[in-house]
Design a protein around this motif. Structure first.
Motif, PDB file in Angstrom:
ATOM      1  N   THR A 119     -38.967   5.738  -3.025  1.00  0.00           N
ATOM      2  CA  THR A 119     -38.065   5.111  -3.987  1.00  0.00           C
ATOM      3  C   THR A 119     -36.921   4.450  -3.246  1.00  0.00           C
ATOM      4  O   THR A 119     -35.973   3.998  -3.842  1.00  0.00           O
ATOM      5  CB  THR A 119     -37.506   6.163  -4.963  1.00  0.00           C
ATOM      6  N   GLU A 175     -39.790  15.730 -17.265  1.00  0.00           N
ATOM      7  CA  GLU A 175     -40.134  15.541 -15.857  1.00  0.00           C
ATOM      8  C   GLU A 175     -40.991  16.711 -15.390  1.00  0.00           C
ATOM      9  O   GLU A 175     -40.721  17.869 -15.694  1.00  0.00           O
ATOM     10  CB  GLU A 175     -38.885  15.454 -14.986  1.00  0.00           C
ATOM     11  N   SER A 225     -40.669  15.662  -9.263  1.00  0.00           N
ATOM     12  CA  SER A 225     -41.634  14.601  -8.974  1.00  0.00           C
ATOM     13  C   SER A 225     -41.164  13.215  -9.364  1.00  0.00           C
ATOM     14  O   SER A 225     -41.616  12.216  -8.800  1.00  0.00           O
ATOM     15  CB  SER A 225     -42.955  14.895  -9.687  1.00  0.00           C
ATOM     16  N   ASP A 280     -42.040  12.064 -12.163  1.00  0.00           N
ATOM     17  CA  ASP A 280     -43.089  11.666 -13.100  1.00  0.00           C
ATOM     18  C   ASP A 280     -42.864  12.334 -14.449  1.00  0.00           C
ATOM     19  O   ASP A 280     -42.555  13.529 -14.520  1.00  0.00           O
ATOM     20  CB  ASP A 280     -44.467  12.070 -12.568  1.00  0.00           C
ATOM     21  N   PHE A 290     -50.048  12.231 -18.544  1.00  0.00           N
ATOM     22  CA  PHE A 290     -49.052  11.398 -17.860  1.00  0.00           C
ATOM     23  C   PHE A 290     -48.379  10.492 -18.881  1.00  0.00           C
ATOM     24  O   PHE A 290     -49.039   9.829 -19.674  1.00  0.00           O
ATOM     25  CB  PHE A 290     -49.738  10.563 -16.782  1.00  0.00           C
ATOM     26  N   ARG A 334     -42.698   7.240 -15.727  1.00  0.00           N
ATOM     27  CA  ARG A 334     -42.004   7.587 -14.494  1.00  0.00           C
ATOM     28  C   ARG A 334     -40.503   7.464 -14.623  1.00  0.00           C
ATOM     29  O   ARG A 334     -40.006   6.608 -15.357  1.00  0.00           O
ATOM     30  CB  ARG A 334     -42.435   6.666 -13.338  1.00  0.00           C
ATOM     31  N   LYS A 358     -39.179   7.276 -11.502  1.00  0.00           N
ATOM     32  CA  LYS A 358     -39.071   6.587 -10.212  1.00  0.00           C
ATOM     33  C   LYS A 358     -39.253   5.078 -10.391  1.00  0.00           C
ATOM     34  O   LYS A 358     -39.926   4.633 -11.308  1.00  0.00           O
ATOM     35  CB  LYS A 358     -40.119   7.118  -9.232  1.00  0.00           C
ATOM     36  N   ASN A 367     -47.418   1.066 -10.357  1.00  0.00           N
ATOM     37  CA  ASN A 367     -48.725   1.572  -9.950  1.00  0.00           C
ATOM     38  C   ASN A 367     -49.762   0.495 -10.232  1.00  0.00           C
ATOM     39  O   ASN A 367     -50.306   0.395 -11.322  1.00  0.00           O
ATOM     40  CB  ASN A 367     -49.056   2.854 -10.710  1.00  0.00           C
ATOM     41  N   LYS A 420     -49.236   2.129  -4.965  1.00  0.00           N
ATOM     42  CA  LYS A 420     -47.835   2.236  -5.391  1.00  0.00           C
ATOM     43  C   LYS A 420     -47.005   1.118  -4.751  1.00  0.00           C
ATOM     44  O   LYS A 420     -46.973   0.973  -3.526  1.00  0.00           O
ATOM     45  CB  LYS A 420     -47.247   3.593  -4.992  1.00  0.00           C
TER      46      LYS A 420
END
Length: 493
Positions: A211, A392, A423, A425, A440, A443, A445, A449, A454
């Motif tokens: 990141t 998260e 994470s 995520d 999922f 994110r 972050k 994707n 990434k």
């Protein structure tokens, strides 16, 4: 004070497991006294006559892979490399890459898992940051890797060796083929077997999705990396009868711990594609008849347009793995699609072909080890959320890392007081047929994707701002029908 079961000689900058949790994993029989290299050596001898690696028109047995990696390992030590030296990799998917990685582990060297596509921003920084002593490259037609490696060596005080792992080496450069040919196989085997490896020591430097402007180094340890692989074997039921066709970057953590080395530990066959074109994929698929296949949604779209179900010999397929295309796999190929999620930092969450259809289509699966601890918490806190709510995902476990290499400030940000890794995520835990599956949800972050690769938004923004025509720029994720996401740039001239 170091535990007697812990690492014998800690490397500066590496964060090792705390003694209490390490003891728990050792006493529980999860982390053992055997190194990854020793486990591979045993497997290569046990399955000597089996096909280990293959392509459209070639095969390599376990015995041949064992001898080749022995010879190269011995040659690297003769060159002057020493256990725990770091080696930067820039080699495309190939049998030569597998030989080189395996040889490094046999010689107790530490691969730094950069990509052939990386350039000076990544390679220059990572070579210096890791203190790499060797640079492994391939000679490819699309880029002068030799001149590039020379430039990296000039700027990296520790760098001494450039080794041509794949392709014809120019005069004056070390060649893996020539280095192996100069080694006696019996003495090379003796050299490899005499090496004393610490199972609690670093075995590989993997890279984060990142990141910040360049990837961070993730130290993974020998016996936990081995456990990660054997947990995958147990979770998915891999056997020596399996044939894997997984068109992912071999040097990536996902391919290493989920497919390639689990396959090699259990005597299975791993297929390496010559390229990613549909004709090569279809021809290789039908020649090798895989039982385990991995695919991204864009490849499925291409196969669908080409009539993939009729063109591919699917008679042996028992699972098709993807990050986001299980439903599409069912529809296009008519075989069970299974989702996966993995972090280079550790935790692996996988579905299985026998999971309920709802779980396969709407969730990413379950953690592969009973020792994995997973929580869904309110972002920015440690307050655990009930099933169904998005938060998260944080985790810890025997194969989840304990800190980025030489990054003390970053490590303070990403671990809570109990040692859970934050994470970035967003996920939810869902009850399906009485079992918890993870879904999922997005994110925290700043990443895109793109079909599984990434893209670090900040890194692209930093590079773009060097252009004097751009005053400011922001990279964001946009929907894509084939890749799920793609990067979109909003710029101010």
């Amino acid at each position: 004070m170091l535990s007697p079961i812990g690492v014998k000689t800690p490397l500066p900058g590496v964060v090792y497991p705390p003694t209490d949790r390490l003891s728990q994993y050792v006493e529980g029989g999860v982390l053992g006294p055997r190194s990854l290299a020793e486990a591979l050596i045993d497997a290569f001898e046990r399955y000597s006559d089996n096909t280990a690696l293959s392509g459209l028109d070639w095969e390599m047995t376990y015995g041949e892979l064992d001898e080749a990696s022995d010879r190269f390992a011995s040659a690297l030590l003769d060159m002057g490399l020493r256990p725990l030296d770091r080696v930067i990799f820039q080699v495309v998917n190939s049998k030569e890459l597998v030989i080189a990685i395996t040889a490094c582990w046999k010689a107790d060297l530490i691969p730094v898992c950069t990509l052939a596509a990386h350039r000076e921003n990544e390679i220059g920084y990572l070579a210096q940051h890791s203190g790499a002593r060797a640079h492994f490259i391939g000679v490819e037609s699309n880029f002068d890797f030799v001149a590039f490696a020379e430039g990296i060596r000039d700027k990296t005080p520790t760098m001494e060796h450039i080794v041509i792992v794949r392709g014809d080496a120019p005069s004056g450069y070390a060649s893996m083929v020539e280095m192996m040919a100069a080694q006696d196989p019996v003495s090379a085997k003796a050299t490899v077997k005499a090496i004393k490896r610490d199972p609690f020591q670093v075995t590989v430097f993997q890279l984060s999705g990142g990141t910040t402007s360049v990837p961070k180094i993730i130290p993974r340890f020998s016996n936990e990396y081995l456990y990660n692989m054997t947990a995958m074997i147990d979770w998915e039921g891999y056997t020596e009868d399996d044939v894997f066709l997984v068109p992912l970057q071999i040097i990536h953590n996902a391919a290493m711990v989920c497919y390639l080395y689990p396959a090699l530990l259990c005597g299975a066959e791993y297929v390496i594609l010559p390229d990613m074109s549909p004709p090569s994929l279809i021809a290789t698929f039908n020649k090798r008849r895989p039982s385990i296949f991995a695919v991204i949604s864009s490849a499925l779209a291409t196969l669908k347009a080409a009539g993939g179900k009729e063109l591919l010999d699917l008679s042996r397929i028992r699972a098709v793995f993807s990050m986001n295309a299980a439903r599409q796999t069912d529809e296009v190929l008519g075989v069970p699609g299974v989702h996966l999620f993995g972090m280079t930092e550790g935790l692996i969450i996988f579905g299985r072909p026998q999971d309920p259809t709802e779980a396969r289509h709407t969730a990413i699966g379950q953690a592969i080890s009973k020792w994995d601890e997973v929580k869904i918490v309110e972002p920015g806190t440690d307050r655990e959320l009930p099933h169904g709510e998005t938060g998260e995902m944080i985790s810890r476990g025997p194969y989840t890392f304990h800190g980025y290499y030489d990054a003390e400030e970053r490590n303070k940000e990403v671990f809570n007081e109990e040692g859970f890794y934050r994470s970035g995520d967003l996920m939810s835990a869902r009850l399906i047929d009485g079992e918890v599956y993870y879904a999922f949800e997005g994110r925290l972050k700043d990443l895109v994707n793109r079909g599984g690769e990434k893209i670090n938004c900040e890194e692209v923004e930093h590079a773009a701002r060097k252009n004097s025509a751009i005053a400011d720029i922001a990279i964001v994720a946009m929907p894509d029908p084939d890749l799920e996401e793609r990067a979109c740039a909003f710029s101010i001239p």
